[in-house]
Enzyme design. Structure first.
Site, PDB file in Angstrom:
ATOM      1  CB  CYS A 115      -0.914  -0.007   1.191  1.00 47.10           C
ATOM      2  SG  CYS A 115      -2.071  -1.352   1.110  1.00 47.10           S
ATOM      3  CG  HIS A 258      -3.116   3.273   2.130  1.00 47.06           C
ATOM      4  ND1 HIS A 258      -3.685   3.130   1.193  1.00 47.06           N
ATOM      5  CD2 HIS A 258      -3.101   2.458   2.925  1.00 47.06           C
ATOM      6  CE1 HIS A 258      -4.222   2.023   0.930  1.00 47.06           C
ATOM      7  NE2 HIS A 258      -3.878   1.292   2.147  1.00 47.06           N
ATOM      8  CG  ASN A 288      -6.825  -0.683   1.431  1.00 42.60           C
ATOM      9  OD1 ASN A 288      -6.304  -0.420   0.592  1.00 42.60           O
ATOM     10  ND2 ASN A 288      -6.283  -1.089   2.532  1.00 42.60           N
TER      11      ASN A 288
HETATM   12  N1  ACO Z   1     -18.789  -8.156   9.226  1.00 47.18           N
HETATM   13  C1  ACO Z   1     -19.215  -8.470  10.500  1.00 47.18           C
HETATM   14  N2  ACO Z   1     -18.400  -8.864  11.518  1.00 47.18           N
HETATM   15  C2  ACO Z   1     -16.989  -8.998  11.251  1.00 47.18           C
HETATM   16  C3  ACO Z   1     -16.517  -8.899  10.032  1.00 47.18           C
HETATM   17  C4  ACO Z   1     -17.388  -8.492   9.044  1.00 47.18           C
HETATM   18  N3  ACO Z   1     -16.748  -8.164   7.761  1.00 47.18           N
HETATM   19  N4  ACO Z   1     -15.136  -9.002   9.999  1.00 47.18           N
HETATM   20  C5  ACO Z   1     -15.025  -9.184  11.311  1.00 47.18           C
HETATM   21  N5  ACO Z   1     -16.261  -9.441  12.074  1.00 47.18           N
HETATM   22  C6  ACO Z   1     -16.177  -9.633  13.420  1.00 47.18           C
HETATM   23  C7  ACO Z   1     -15.407 -10.785  13.845  1.00 47.18           C
HETATM   24  O1  ACO Z   1     -15.489 -12.193  13.549  1.00 47.18           O
HETATM   25  C8  ACO Z   1     -15.114 -10.583  15.486  1.00 47.18           C
HETATM   26  O2  ACO Z   1     -16.484 -11.329  15.913  1.00 47.18           O
HETATM   27  P1  ACO Z   1     -16.364 -11.993  17.304  1.00 47.18           P
HETATM   28  O3  ACO Z   1     -15.964 -11.040  18.286  1.00 47.18           O
HETATM   29  O4  ACO Z   1     -17.701 -12.710  17.593  1.00 47.18           O
HETATM   30  O5  ACO Z   1     -15.177 -12.886  17.093  1.00 47.18           O
HETATM   31  C9  ACO Z   1     -15.632  -9.123  15.565  1.00 47.18           C
HETATM   32  O6  ACO Z   1     -16.138  -8.621  14.294  1.00 47.18           O
HETATM   33  C10 ACO Z   1     -14.449  -8.401  15.757  1.00 47.18           C
HETATM   34  O7  ACO Z   1     -13.612  -8.350  14.806  1.00 47.18           O
HETATM   35  P2  ACO Z   1     -12.043  -7.684  14.828  1.00 47.18           P
HETATM   36  O8  ACO Z   1     -11.024  -8.498  13.817  1.00 47.18           O
HETATM   37  O9  ACO Z   1     -11.541  -7.575  16.370  1.00 47.18           O
HETATM   38  O10 ACO Z   1     -12.620  -6.292  14.395  1.00 47.18           O
HETATM   39  P3  ACO Z   1     -11.970  -4.909  14.519  1.00 47.18           P
HETATM   40  O11 ACO Z   1     -13.097  -4.202  15.181  1.00 47.18           O
HETATM   41  O12 ACO Z   1     -10.579  -4.943  14.939  1.00 47.18           O
HETATM   42  O13 ACO Z   1     -12.358  -4.386  12.940  1.00 47.18           O
HETATM   43  C11 ACO Z   1     -10.917  -3.958  11.046  1.00 47.18           C
HETATM   44  C12 ACO Z   1     -11.470  -4.875  11.718  1.00 47.18           C
HETATM   45  C13 ACO Z   1     -11.805  -2.836  10.528  1.00 47.18           C
HETATM   46  C14 ACO Z   1     -10.203  -4.721  10.009  1.00 47.18           C
HETATM   47  C15 ACO Z   1      -9.957  -3.224  12.106  1.00 47.18           C
HETATM   48  O14 ACO Z   1      -8.877  -4.046  12.696  1.00 47.18           O
HETATM   49  C16 ACO Z   1      -9.121  -2.044  11.416  1.00 47.18           C
HETATM   50  O15 ACO Z   1      -9.564  -0.978  11.095  1.00 47.18           O
HETATM   51  N6  ACO Z   1      -7.876  -2.582  11.039  1.00 47.18           N
HETATM   52  C17 ACO Z   1      -7.159  -1.622  10.400  1.00 47.18           C
HETATM   53  C18 ACO Z   1      -6.434  -2.319   9.206  1.00 47.18           C
HETATM   54  C19 ACO Z   1      -6.881  -1.946   7.912  1.00 47.18           C
HETATM   55  O16 ACO Z   1      -7.548  -0.926   7.522  1.00 47.18           O
HETATM   56  N7  ACO Z   1      -6.184  -2.521   7.004  1.00 47.18           N
HETATM   57  C20 ACO Z   1      -6.524  -2.479   5.800  1.00 47.18           C
HETATM   58  C21 ACO Z   1      -5.430  -3.141   4.889  1.00 47.18           C
HETATM   59  S1  ACO Z   1      -3.850  -2.514   5.251  1.00 47.18           S
HETATM   60  C22 ACO Z   1      -3.327  -1.322   4.877  1.00 47.18           C
HETATM   61  O17 ACO Z   1      -3.844  -0.845   3.888  1.00 47.18           O
HETATM   62  C23 ACO Z   1      -2.321  -0.804   5.203  1.00 47.18           C
END
Ligand code: ACO
Length: 331
Positions: A115, A258, A288
């Site tokens: 990215c 980004h 993204n």
């Molecule tokens: N829909 C519904 N529920 C979901 C989904 C979805 N798409 N994805 C995960 N869940 C659930 C999980 O199963 C979990 O359920 P559980 O509690 O019953 O086990 C719950 O949601 C929480 O999961 P987490 O992985 O802890 O979710 P989090 O709140 O961390 O959100 C996210 C995930 C949005 C990816 C977050 O970690 C984030 O914003 N990370 C930043 C990373 C990013 O944006 N990466 C992009 C690519 S990398 C880059 O470009 C640099």
């Protein structure tokens, strides 16, 4: 005193695939909802390349950028494509684009910093211009991450989209003012995607079975670790490039980051104590798009007439590697 040679963006372009997949449509594929995706990422829909290749998207973006810059393909000295999702290991996407657009004089190669790819490619182009080796460089960020996703994994498949953005960078006395780049390979495991070529790999009689490369290559991510990394390092490297160039935050018109996730951008704005309005976002429309996200947004702002000559912009990329960096330019 003679003005120092630098690089100015003289044209921008972008291209996204036709197929638009909304969060509602995705919720028919995996157990998710528009409310979950939008509240955590700021994404409502994304474009998916059903027919287009990375090179198709890149070539269209490049043509628009050259048209805006009013230059002909044969004037291009160097063509860089930042991508981590090209269909071919070789010939590289840049060479495929070169053939499509007729940039017959250009040297062409790909760069992969995930990215951060576009930002690093732009920095590379800048270094070439500063050295006096080249005059006109086409820098493209193009991705088809949809081919690297596990479409059964709701935690990753909802985040990404396909697209391409391009800029023409020309030698000039004004333009890019400074840049910082960083990498930390020790933390690389938080965002990975193996390359899978089992057909070729498994015919190698010297490999042990366990060493064989898996057929399925799909992106895996420790989301919260990536979140923490980005919110910490992005403001830091922005502060660094501001200090390097002796620029005050008040002078910055826009921070073009980004487009990973709206909460990361809000977090960066907060840490920098800058208004969120200075952080334009379009991940709502495109998700993204990895290396394509910065030039895609830049082109959108340019087409909307939001960039004026003399505006100071900070571009910042971050992603797998881990890699991150920031670049300051005068439009
Ligand atoms: N829909 C519904 N529920 C979901 C989904 C979805 N798409 N994805 C995960 N869940 C659930 C999980 O199963 C979990 O359920 P559980 O509690 O019953 O086990 C719950 O949601 C929480 O999961 P987490 O992985 O802890 O979710 P989090 O709140 O961390 O959100 C996210 C995930 C949005 C990816 C977050 O970690 C984030 O914003 N990370 C930043 C990373 C990013 O944006 N990466 C992009 C690519 S990398 C880059 O470009 C640099």
């Amino acid at each position: 005193m003679a003005e120092q040679r630098t690089g100015r963006i003289t044209g921008t372009g972008s291209c996204v695939p036709d197929l638009c997949i909304t969060n509602e449509r995705l919720s028919e594929v995996v157990d998710t909802s528009d409310a979950w995706i939008y509240s955590r990422t700021g994404i409502h829909r994304r474009r998916i390349a059903a027919d287009e290749t990375v090179a198709d998207l890149a070539a269209e973006a490049a043509k628009s950028a050259m048209e805006k810059a009013k230059i002909l393909p044969e004037e291009i000295d160097l063509l860089l494509v930042a991508t981590c999702s090209g269909e071919m290991l070789f010939p590289g996407t840049a060479c495929q684009v070169q053939a499509r657009i007729g940039a017959v004089r250009a040297a062409a190669f790909d760069m992969n910093a995930a990215c951060s790819g576009f930002l690093f490619a732009l920095g590379t182009a800048w270094a070439y211009l500063k050295s006096g080796l080249y005059e006109k460089i086409l820098v493209i960020g193009a991705e088809k991450l949809s081919r690297l996703l596990d479409w059964g994994d709701r935690s990753t498949c909802v985040l990404f989209g396909d697209g391409a953005g391009a800029v023409v960078l020309e030698a000039d006395g004004k333009g890019i003012m400074g840049m910082v780049q960083h990498a930390d390979g020790n933390k690389g495991q938080v965002l990975t995607c193996p390359e899978g070529h089992e057909t070729a790999g498994s015919s190698n009689p010297f490999l042990r079975k366990t060493e064989r490369i898996p057929n399925i290559s799909s992106l895996e991510m420790e989301g919260q670790e990536v979140f923490k990394f980005a919110v910490k390092q992005v403001p830091r490297c922005i502060e660094e490039v501001l200090a390097q160039t002796g620029t005050a935050k008040e002078e910055i018109r826009y921070y073009i980051l980004h487009q990973a996730n709206s909460r990361i951008l809000s977090g960066a704005a907060k840490r920098l104590q800058e208004p969120e309005g200075k952080f334009p976002m379009n991940m709502e429309e495109y998700g993204n798009t990895s290396a394509a996200s910065i030039p895609l947004l830049l082109d959108e702002l340019n087409r909307e007439g939001k960039l004026q000559r003399g505006d100071k912009l900070v571009l910042s990329g971050f992603g797998a590697g881990l890699t991150w960096g920031a670049l300051l330019l005068e439009w």
